[in-house]
Design an enzyme around this catalytic site. Structure first.
Site, PDB file in Angstrom:
ATOM      1  N   ASP A 241      14.761   2.104  24.026  1.00 63.16           N
ATOM      2  CA  ASP A 241      16.042   2.120  24.851  1.00 63.16           C
ATOM      3  C   ASP A 241      16.826   0.625  24.612  1.00 63.16           C
ATOM      4  OD1 ASP A 241      15.381   4.382  26.463  1.00 63.16           O
ATOM      5  OD2 ASP A 241      13.933   3.238  27.844  1.00 63.16           O
TER       6      ASP A 241
ATOM      7  N   GLU B  87      22.038  12.020  28.281  1.00 66.69           N
ATOM      8  CA  GLU B  87      21.598  10.653  28.762  1.00 66.69           C
ATOM      9  C   GLU B  87      22.583   9.535  27.544  1.00 66.69           C
ATOM     10  OE1 GLU B  87      17.646  10.076  28.881  1.00 66.69           O
ATOM     11  OE2 GLU B  87      17.428  10.888  26.843  1.00 66.69           O
TER      12      GLU B  87
ATOM     13  N   ASN C  65      13.116  12.525  23.136  1.00 68.24           N
ATOM     14  CA  ASN C  65      14.435  11.864  23.392  1.00 68.24           C
ATOM     15  C   ASN C  65      14.649  10.506  22.716  1.00 68.24           C
ATOM     16  OD1 ASN C  65      12.753   9.892  24.042  1.00 68.24           O
ATOM     17  ND2 ASN C  65      13.232  10.002  26.681  1.00 68.24           N
TER      18      ASN C  65
END
Length: 586
Positions: free
Chosen positions: A40, A228, A292
């Site tokens: 992230d 997201e 992801n």
């Protein structure tokens, strides 16, 4: 950050683990760190240095626990090749008390700089979003709202989304700041295409702007198959909104890709352009376990970069296929077409080009590297970030090191050894390349006893720019641990060396170690010696600067303008020039 990915087999299709030989993997520049798991990415620029905040995936070892993330780590660079590991800089509930309301989780952060303050936006597992502040990227962070969330489902009109997380902050040219967030799966309400939000921030960056009717309104961003990772950047007059789409298919676009849209306003409406980064793959081989992703796009020193995470380290480390929770950050170049659209990013092993040579004549954190083999890092009181878990044959590599025409004549390293000690071989080109020096490190009598060791370096062999410098570690068991090191230029007295630049207004042990390492060639190495912390590591300030010298301990805490008299290592800062040095007091 996908909360339930491991539970829903309809979204996850793992490939067979890549047959990557670890010895080959360690030569690649991507991901940017390979000794820990990071995800992230959230980059900022501070004092001309690029810092990247990351979720700490080291705790996500049990697939049944999901993403067990409770801390953010920080890395930095000024050359895009050598990265300094600043370690853990944020943890819940220590730095954000609201984290205790979400099982003490800290999911993907947002970050921004305004004035002389860093604003970090943590979020829980599914929400809420908070804000903490710090005077420099390394922290310490202050929970300015005392545990009150910046955004939760009751904060404003239209705030409610299934996953109130993945905050990202964008500051426009006029100074107006915007907060983007949200996400959700196909079963959520609102569903894909309606689950991302943007809301205005006030100038203080810690409160939401009210409209003329005294309401606080979040605006829905209509993004097809939105899942997201909402993110905004601007180039010229075009606003680029990017996000990760879901795993459901149903259109011509790939699953779990970084999609982007463009518009003339930071709040939309936007026009879908397509994927800018497909689920990371090299050739026809997916390196992300088809799982992801999370992106960040930034311009640094005139070049554009795409940060993202993948699972190539987990693949190389043979992490079980049922655990997709350990990820690593990579970076590749972002290219624009003449019409302002973005080309699809090409995922590479080699990463991006180095943008400047590395200066070896500064005090270098041992936790700075272009690549490594076998080591770990940790933070300890008094020394800051250190390199640990060293075994015989492990190494640290640095790239593009400029020793100048004179070359280096001396190598100084700060180490501790609770065992029998060992040695550091300084080699160029490869871990078995030409030796330019060997520094012997004796036992210091304990892991908490730190001393400085020195050795000769072959000056002629180290002269010029070296593609790679390897610090190769030798010794039995764990021979030693390292705090920092520095090269001394040939024909330079032992009491002086080039002055490092400072990355922060108030220096810390990590801000002094602003850049990586060095490289050389030719045979060399002879004498080595140690000192118990009695040598001045960098040059003394001349007398005319005395009135503007300030002293700090290794944690960056100010000690005033009087030279310390207690034995120890200190940071010295010239407040006029911004230069910092390390000084040892007997």
């Amino acid at each position: 950050m996908y909360v339930t990915l491991m539970k829903d087999k309809t979204y996850v299709h793992f490939l067979v683990l890549l047959a990557v030989v670890v010895s080959t993997f360690t030569t690649f520049a991507n991901p940017i760190l390979s000794h820990k798991y990071t995800a992230d990415p959230q980059p900022i620029v501070w004092n001309d240095r690029l810092y990247v905040y990351a979720s700490n995936d080291d705790q996500s070892t049990n697939p049944d626990d999901g993403y067990m993330i409770q801390a953010y780590t920080l890395v930095s660079t000024d050359d895009m090749a050598n990265w300094t590991d600043h370690g853990e800089v944020f943890r819940v509930p220590r730095d954000w008390r609201r984290g205790t309301a979400t099982s003490a989780r800290a999911y993907a952060p947002g970050a921004a700089v305004r004035g002389n303050t860093v604003y970090l936006y943590p979020c829980g597992a599914g929400g809420p979003v908070g804000v903490v502040t710090a005077p420099r990227p390394e922290g310490p962070f202050n929970d300015v709202l005392n545990g009150v969330p910046l955004v939760d489902r009751n904060t404003c009109t239209n705030c409610n989304v299934p996953w109130l997380f993945d905050p990202a902050v964008f500051i426009d040219d006029d100074g107006q700041a915007y907060l983007y967030y949200g996400g959700g799966d196909a079963s959520g309400t609102p569903g894909p295409g309606e689950n991302l939000r943007v809301i205005r921030l006030n100038d203080d960056m810690i409160s939401l702007r009210r409209e003329a009717n005294n309401t606080i309104n979040a605006v829905t961003i209509q993004a097809p198959r939105s899942f997201e990772a909402a993110y905004m950047h601007k180039r010229g007059d075009i606003y680029y909104f990017s996000y990760v789409n879901n795993f459901s298919g149903g259109d011509q676009h790939p699953n779990a890709a970084i999609m982007y849209m463009t518009g003339s306003s930071p709040m939309g409406p936007f026009t879908l352009r397509g994927p800018v980064l497909r689920n990371p793959a090299i050739g026809n081989q997916n390196i992300n376990r088809n799982n992801n992703n999370h992106q960040a796009i930034i311009e640094y020193q005139g070049k554009w970069y795409m940060f993202y995470h993948d699972r190539r380290v987990a693949n190389a480390n043979n992490v079980p296929s049922n655990n997709a929770n350990q990820r690593n950050i990579s970076v590749d170049s972002l290219v624009y077409n003449a019409d302002g659209t973005m080309r699809e990013v090409v995922v590479t092993h080699d990463g991006v080009a180095q943008i400047k040579h590395f200066n070896p004549y500064t005090t270098i954190s041992a936790a700075t590297m272009n690549r490594q083999s076998g080591i770990k890092t940790d933070s300890i009181s008094g020394e800051g970030m250190i390199v640990t878990s060293i075994s015989d044959g492990n190494w640290i590599r640095l790239k593009g090191v400029d020793f100048g025409t004179a070359g280096a004549s001396r190598f100084i390293v700060r180490a501790a050894s609770g065992s029998s000690g060992g040695s550091i071989e300084l080699r160029t080109g490869s871990a078995t390349g030409t030796s330019i020096g060997i520094c012997n490190i004796a036992s210091t009598g304990g892991w908490n006893t730190w001393r400085n060791f020195e050795c000769d370096v072959n000056a002629s062999g180290s002269a010029g720019v070296k593609d790679f410098l390897f610090l190769v570690f030798r010794g039995t068991e764990e021979p030693f641990r390292l705090s920092w090191y520095q090269f001394q230029m040939a024909n330079q007295s032992s009491s002086s060396a080039a002055t490092p630049s400072s990355s922060s207004a108030a220096p810390s042990s990590s801000s002094v170690a602003n850049a990586g390492t060095s490289s050389s060639s030719a045979e060399g190495a002879s004498s080595s010696s140690s000192s118990g912390g009695t040598t001045s590591i960098l040059s003394q300030y001349n007398q005319q600067d005395a009135v503007i010298v300030k002293y700090y301990n290794l944690q960056g805490q100010p000690l005033g303008t009087q030279k310390p008299i207690t034995s120890g290592v200190y940071i010295v800062r010239n407040s006029k020039t911004g230069q910092t040095q390390m000084m040892v007091v007997k």
